[in-house]
Design a protein around this motif. Sequence first.
Motif, PDB file in Angstrom:
ATOM      1  N   ALA A 181     -41.125 -18.274 -24.588  1.00  0.00           N
ATOM      2  CA  ALA A 181     -40.325 -17.444 -24.372  1.00  0.00           C
ATOM      3  C   ALA A 181     -38.697 -17.685 -24.643  1.00  0.00           C
ATOM      4  N   LYS A 182     -37.864 -16.850 -24.797  1.00  0.00           N
ATOM      5  CA  LYS A 182     -36.274 -17.012 -25.214  1.00  0.00           C
ATOM      6  C   LYS A 182     -35.626 -15.823 -24.683  1.00  0.00           C
ATOM      7  N   THR A 183     -34.479 -16.045 -23.805  1.00  0.00           N
ATOM      8  CA  THR A 183     -33.708 -14.776 -23.577  1.00  0.00           C
ATOM      9  C   THR A 183     -32.382 -14.896 -24.293  1.00  0.00           C
ATOM     10  N   ASP A 184     -31.689 -13.778 -24.867  1.00  0.00           N
ATOM     11  CA  ASP A 184     -30.359 -14.103 -25.331  1.00  0.00           C
ATOM     12  C   ASP A 184     -29.622 -12.867 -24.743  1.00  0.00           C
ATOM     13  N   ILE A 185     -28.428 -13.036 -24.250  1.00  0.00           N
ATOM     14  CA  ILE A 185     -27.422 -12.054 -23.918  1.00  0.00           C
ATOM     15  C   ILE A 185     -26.364 -11.819 -24.868  1.00  0.00           C
ATOM     16  N   ILE A 186     -26.220 -10.806 -25.462  1.00  0.00           N
ATOM     17  CA  ILE A 186     -25.339 -10.357 -26.297  1.00  0.00           C
ATOM     18  C   ILE A 186     -24.619  -9.070 -25.873  1.00  0.00           C
ATOM     19  N   ARG A 187     -23.576  -9.326 -25.576  1.00  0.00           N
ATOM     20  CA  ARG A 187     -22.586  -8.125 -25.103  1.00  0.00           C
ATOM     21  C   ARG A 187     -23.120  -7.594 -23.827  1.00  0.00           C
ATOM     22  N   ASN A 188     -23.704  -6.221 -23.878  1.00  0.00           N
ATOM     23  CA  ASN A 188     -24.383  -5.394 -22.858  1.00  0.00           C
ATOM     24  C   ASN A 188     -25.824  -5.378 -22.827  1.00  0.00           C
ATOM     25  N   MET A 189     -26.437  -6.628 -23.809  1.00  0.00           N
ATOM     26  CA  MET A 189     -27.832  -6.280 -24.100  1.00  0.00           C
ATOM     27  C   MET A 189     -28.218  -7.582 -23.506  1.00  0.00           C
ATOM     28  N   VAL A 190     -29.633  -7.792 -23.098  1.00  0.00           N
ATOM     29  CA  VAL A 190     -30.324  -9.005 -22.822  1.00  0.00           C
ATOM     30  C   VAL A 190     -31.501  -8.466 -23.788  1.00  0.00           C
ATOM     31  N   ILE A 191     -31.916  -9.647 -24.450  1.00  0.00           N
ATOM     32  CA  ILE A 191     -32.905  -9.504 -25.470  1.00  0.00           C
ATOM     33  C   ILE A 191     -33.934 -10.587 -25.033  1.00  0.00           C
ATOM     34  N   VAL A 192     -35.140 -10.422 -24.742  1.00  0.00           N
ATOM     35  CA  VAL A 192     -35.963 -11.203 -24.199  1.00  0.00           C
ATOM     36  C   VAL A 192     -37.384 -11.300 -25.438  1.00  0.00           C
ATOM     37  N   THR A 193     -37.725 -12.550 -25.681  1.00  0.00           N
ATOM     38  CA  THR A 193     -38.710 -12.341 -26.845  1.00  0.00           C
ATOM     39  C   THR A 193     -39.846 -13.461 -26.148  1.00  0.00           C
ATOM     40  N   LEU A 194     -40.914 -12.911 -26.235  1.00  0.00           N
ATOM     41  CA  LEU A 194     -42.062 -13.606 -25.712  1.00  0.00           C
ATOM     42  C   LEU A 194     -43.164 -13.876 -26.805  1.00  0.00           C
ATOM     43  N   GLN A 195     -43.646 -14.891 -26.912  1.00  0.00           N
ATOM     44  CA  GLN A 195     -44.713 -15.165 -27.915  1.00  0.00           C
ATOM     45  C   GLN A 195     -46.135 -15.491 -27.276  1.00  0.00           C
ATOM     46  N   GLY A 196     -47.076 -15.189 -27.843  1.00  0.00           N
ATOM     47  CA  GLY A 196     -48.407 -15.516 -27.477  1.00  0.00           C
ATOM     48  C   GLY A 196     -48.992 -14.463 -26.225  1.00  0.00           C
ATOM     49  N   MET A 197     -48.669 -13.345 -26.529  1.00  0.00           N
ATOM     50  CA  MET A 197     -48.900 -12.346 -25.411  1.00  0.00           C
ATOM     51  C   MET A 197     -50.001 -11.592 -25.346  1.00  0.00           C
ATOM     52  N   LEU A 198     -50.961 -11.537 -26.558  1.00  0.00           N
ATOM     53  CA  LEU A 198     -52.082 -10.960 -26.501  1.00  0.00           C
ATOM     54  C   LEU A 198     -53.230 -11.778 -25.866  1.00  0.00           C
ATOM     55  N   SER A 199     -54.257 -11.200 -25.149  1.00  0.00           N
ATOM     56  CA  SER A 199     -55.420 -11.927 -24.626  1.00  0.00           C
ATOM     57  C   SER A 199     -56.489 -12.068 -25.909  1.00  0.00           C
ATOM     58  N   THR A 200     -57.359 -12.598 -25.682  1.00  0.00           N
ATOM     59  CA  THR A 200     -58.559 -12.779 -26.783  1.00  0.00           C
ATOM     60  C   THR A 200     -59.061 -11.479 -27.170  1.00  0.00           C
ATOM     61  N   ALA A 201     -59.443 -10.503 -25.918  1.00  0.00           N
ATOM     62  CA  ALA A 201     -60.026  -9.348 -25.918  1.00  0.00           C
ATOM     63  C   ALA A 201     -58.886  -8.328 -26.650  1.00  0.00           C
ATOM     64  N   GLU A 202     -57.793  -8.482 -26.540  1.00  0.00           N
ATOM     65  CA  GLU A 202     -56.691  -7.552 -27.224  1.00  0.00           C
ATOM     66  C   GLU A 202     -56.576  -8.023 -28.710  1.00  0.00           C
ATOM     67  N   ARG A 203     -56.608  -9.202 -28.953  1.00  0.00           N
ATOM     68  CA  ARG A 203     -56.686  -9.533 -30.279  1.00  0.00           C
ATOM     69  C   ARG A 203     -57.948  -9.185 -31.235  1.00  0.00           C
ATOM     70  N   THR A 224     -49.079 -10.278 -34.467  1.00  0.00           N
ATOM     71  CA  THR A 224     -48.385 -11.851 -33.963  1.00  0.00           C
ATOM     72  C   THR A 224     -48.465 -12.104 -32.584  1.00  0.00           C
ATOM     73  N   GLY A 225     -48.811 -11.048 -31.737  1.00  0.00           N
ATOM     74  CA  GLY A 225     -48.605 -11.261 -30.259  1.00  0.00           C
ATOM     75  C   GLY A 225     -47.449 -11.418 -29.823  1.00  0.00           C
ATOM     76  N   GLU A 226     -46.280 -11.078 -30.510  1.00  0.00           N
ATOM     77  CA  GLU A 226     -45.027 -11.288 -29.842  1.00  0.00           C
ATOM     78  C   GLU A 226     -44.621 -10.049 -29.093  1.00  0.00           C
ATOM     79  N   ARG A 227     -43.839 -10.148 -28.066  1.00  0.00           N
ATOM     80  CA  ARG A 227     -43.382  -8.915 -27.173  1.00  0.00           C
ATOM     81  C   ARG A 227     -41.745  -9.126 -27.145  1.00  0.00           C
ATOM     82  N   ILE A 228     -41.294  -8.021 -27.288  1.00  0.00           N
ATOM     83  CA  ILE A 228     -39.574  -8.119 -27.197  1.00  0.00           C
ATOM     84  C   ILE A 228     -39.032  -6.866 -26.204  1.00  0.00           C
ATOM     85  N   PHE A 229     -38.382  -7.297 -25.099  1.00  0.00           N
ATOM     86  CA  PHE A 229     -37.644  -6.569 -24.296  1.00  0.00           C
ATOM     87  C   PHE A 229     -36.282  -6.523 -24.766  1.00  0.00           C
ATOM     88  N   VAL A 230     -35.644  -5.406 -24.766  1.00  0.00           N
ATOM     89  CA  VAL A 230     -34.425  -5.202 -24.853  1.00  0.00           C
ATOM     90  C   VAL A 230     -34.106  -4.284 -23.869  1.00  0.00           C
TER      91      VAL A 230
END
Length: 119
Positions: free
Chosen positions: A31-53, A103-109
């Motif tokens: 997981a990684k978070t970046d603050i850019i001006r008025n945005m917070v971007i959170v990137t999460l890797q490996g978010m899918l369960s085996t069943a979801e894949r 890829t199982g990546e989730r992004i929050f903005v």
Amino acid sequence: MAYTKGQKEDEITKKIIQWEKDYIGRGPTEAKTDIIRNMVIVTLQGMLSTAERVLSREKEGMALVKKLRQQLVEQGRVELEEILTEITSVKVISLHTDISTKTGERIFVFVMDRDIDLQ
């Protein structure tokens, strides 16, 4: 407590990981978070369960996984916004998210009501 930008990013990352574990039932592999001006971007890797894949191998399954994950975020949205406001002292005005069934990546903005660095 006054946080530096890096400390805010680290704290947001930790709290979002914990939210994922508590609310969704499992956390990301990275997981990684970046603050850019008025945005917070959170990137999460490996978010899918085996069943979801497995479900995501078919087009209908991909849509189902995305819809379910979107609904779960909407249900937990208040908690997510509270996490961001607590750490940044800035109000969240909108939240955008998506998960890749490939890829199982989730992004929050998170879009905040003003630049975070200007407080």
